[in-house]
Design a protein around this motif. Structure first.
Motif, PDB file in Angstrom:
ATOM      1  N   GLU A  73      51.645  41.848  79.925  1.00 37.79           N
ATOM      2  CA  GLU A  73      52.641  40.829  80.862  1.00 37.79           C
ATOM      3  C   GLU A  73      53.952  40.442  80.057  1.00 37.79           C
ATOM      4  OE1 GLU A  73      50.157  37.736  82.381  1.00 37.79           O
ATOM      5  OE2 GLU A  73      48.343  39.082  82.382  1.00 37.79           O
ATOM      6  N   GLY A  74      54.140  40.614  78.960  1.00 40.31           N
ATOM      7  CA  GLY A  74      55.281  40.331  78.614  1.00 40.31           C
ATOM      8  C   GLY A  74      55.315  39.291  77.520  1.00 40.31           C
ATOM      9  N   PHE A  75      56.491  38.989  76.654  1.00 40.75           N
ATOM     10  CA  PHE A  75      56.524  37.928  75.615  1.00 40.75           C
ATOM     11  C   PHE A  75      56.404  36.609  76.158  1.00 40.75           C
ATOM     12  CE2 PHE A  75      59.110  35.036  72.926  1.00 40.75           C
ATOM     13  CZ  PHE A  75      58.623  35.293  71.767  1.00 40.75           C
ATOM     14  N   ASP A  76      57.350  36.266  77.169  1.00 43.40           N
ATOM     15  CA  ASP A  76      57.364  34.852  77.767  1.00 43.40           C
ATOM     16  C   ASP A  76      55.875  34.228  78.247  1.00 43.40           C
ATOM     17  OD1 ASP A  76      60.008  34.045  77.123  1.00 43.40           O
ATOM     18  OD2 ASP A  76      60.757  35.220  78.976  1.00 43.40           O
ATOM     19  N   THR A  77      55.272  35.234  79.043  1.00 42.88           N
ATOM     20  CA  THR A  77      53.861  34.868  79.460  1.00 42.88           C
ATOM     21  C   THR A  77      52.783  34.726  78.302  1.00 42.88           C
ATOM     22  OG1 THR A  77      54.543  36.312  81.682  1.00 42.88           O
ATOM     23  CG2 THR A  77      51.979  35.583  81.270  1.00 42.88           C
ATOM     24  N   LYS A  82      50.531  31.526  82.143  1.00 42.29           N
ATOM     25  CA  LYS A  82      51.227  31.872  83.386  1.00 42.29           C
ATOM     26  C   LYS A  82      50.904  30.369  84.265  1.00 42.29           C
ATOM     27  CE  LYS A  82      48.444  35.959  84.070  1.00 42.29           C
ATOM     28  NZ  LYS A  82      47.209  36.674  84.806  1.00 42.29           N
ATOM     29  N   PRO A  83      52.229  30.209  85.090  1.00 41.76           N
ATOM     30  CA  PRO A  83      52.288  29.106  85.772  1.00 41.76           C
ATOM     31  C   PRO A  83      51.317  29.123  86.879  1.00 41.76           C
ATOM     32  CG  PRO A  83      54.114  30.726  86.153  1.00 41.76           C
ATOM     33  CD  PRO A  83      53.385  31.391  85.241  1.00 41.76           C
ATOM     34  N   ARG A  84      50.916  27.932  87.408  1.00 47.77           N
ATOM     35  CA  ARG A  84      50.111  27.627  88.359  1.00 47.77           C
ATOM     36  C   ARG A  84      50.630  28.163  89.702  1.00 47.77           C
ATOM     37  NH1 ARG A  84      45.603  23.262  88.000  1.00 47.77           N
ATOM     38  NH2 ARG A  84      45.154  23.588  86.271  1.00 47.77           N
ATOM     39  N   LEU A  85      49.948  28.644  90.541  1.00 51.16           N
ATOM     40  CA  LEU A  85      50.620  29.204  91.767  1.00 51.16           C
ATOM     41  C   LEU A  85      50.369  28.157  92.798  1.00 51.16           C
ATOM     42  CD1 LEU A  85      49.166  33.032  92.062  1.00 51.16           C
ATOM     43  CD2 LEU A  85      51.379  32.219  91.290  1.00 51.16           C
ATOM     44  N   SER A  86      49.456  27.343  92.615  1.00 50.74           N
ATOM     45  CA  SER A  86      49.303  26.234  93.498  1.00 50.74           C
ATOM     46  C   SER A  86      48.522  24.915  92.971  1.00 50.74           C
ATOM     47  CB  SER A  86      48.520  26.496  94.822  1.00 50.74           C
ATOM     48  OG  SER A  86      47.226  26.988  94.272  1.00 50.74           O
ATOM     49  N   ALA A  87      48.665  23.815  93.427  1.00 54.36           N
ATOM     50  CA  ALA A  87      47.999  22.715  92.797  1.00 54.36           C
ATOM     51  C   ALA A  87      46.444  22.819  92.716  1.00 54.36           C
ATOM     52  CB  ALA A  87      48.424  21.617  93.678  1.00 54.36           C
ATOM     53  N   PRO A  88      45.836  22.286  91.911  1.00 52.21           N
ATOM     54  CA  PRO A  88      44.417  22.615  91.806  1.00 52.21           C
ATOM     55  C   PRO A  88      43.558  21.832  92.761  1.00 52.21           C
ATOM     56  CG  PRO A  88      45.178  21.017  90.088  1.00 52.21           C
ATOM     57  CD  PRO A  88      46.452  21.568  90.745  1.00 52.21           C
TER      58      PRO A  88
END
Length: 147
Positions: A73-77, A82-88
């Protein structure tokens, strides 16, 4: 054991990780990830997963997952996660409903009460049909936004 995911960091990535570790910049999780990647680098120490896990007091699987994330997935990830796609959890009140709760709070309390309590306000919001159910904590957080 032959490693499936091999960590090969570029010079800029290595310098960024060293800066994070040196200054303890970011969350503790980010610093641990940076340390893991630095120790796993083939151009650097090239430690085994077991040695990294022991040094950082984590599981071997954690180090393996970090290696895999870096390669796939790459260095930054790998570093930031991973950022959340939606609120929990979905919000209980939308903007119009929040406005109604605030307006209700600013109005007079029911007969027999000197002022609004959070529980009384929550019960009244349900009685009026603004929402099906609501906790007094949600009412508190909604009112806190305006204070």
């Amino acid at each position: 054991m032959i490693k499936k995911y091999i960590v090969r960091l570029s010079d800029t990535e290595r310098e960024e990780l060293k800066a994070i570790v040196k200054k303890l910049k970011g969350s503790s999780q980010k610093v641990r990830r940076a340390l893991s990647l630095l120790k796993a680098d083939t151009e650097g120490p090239g430690w085994t997963d077991a040695k990294i896990a022991e040094a950082l007091a984590c599981r071997i699987q954690t180090v393996e997952n970090l290696r895999k994330r870096l390669v796939t997935e790459g260095f930054d990830t790998a570093l930031h996660g991973k950022p959340r796609l939606s609120a929990p959890r979905e919000k209980t009140l939308d903007g119009k409903q929040e406005a109604k709760v605030i307006a209700l709070r600013l109005g007079k309390p029911p007969k027999g009460f000197a002022s609004w309590s959070l529980r009384l306000l929550a019960d009244h919001v349900v009685e009026l049909g603004i929402v099906d159910s609501i906790s007094y904590e949600t009412v508190r957080q909604t009112l806190k936004k305006t204070a």
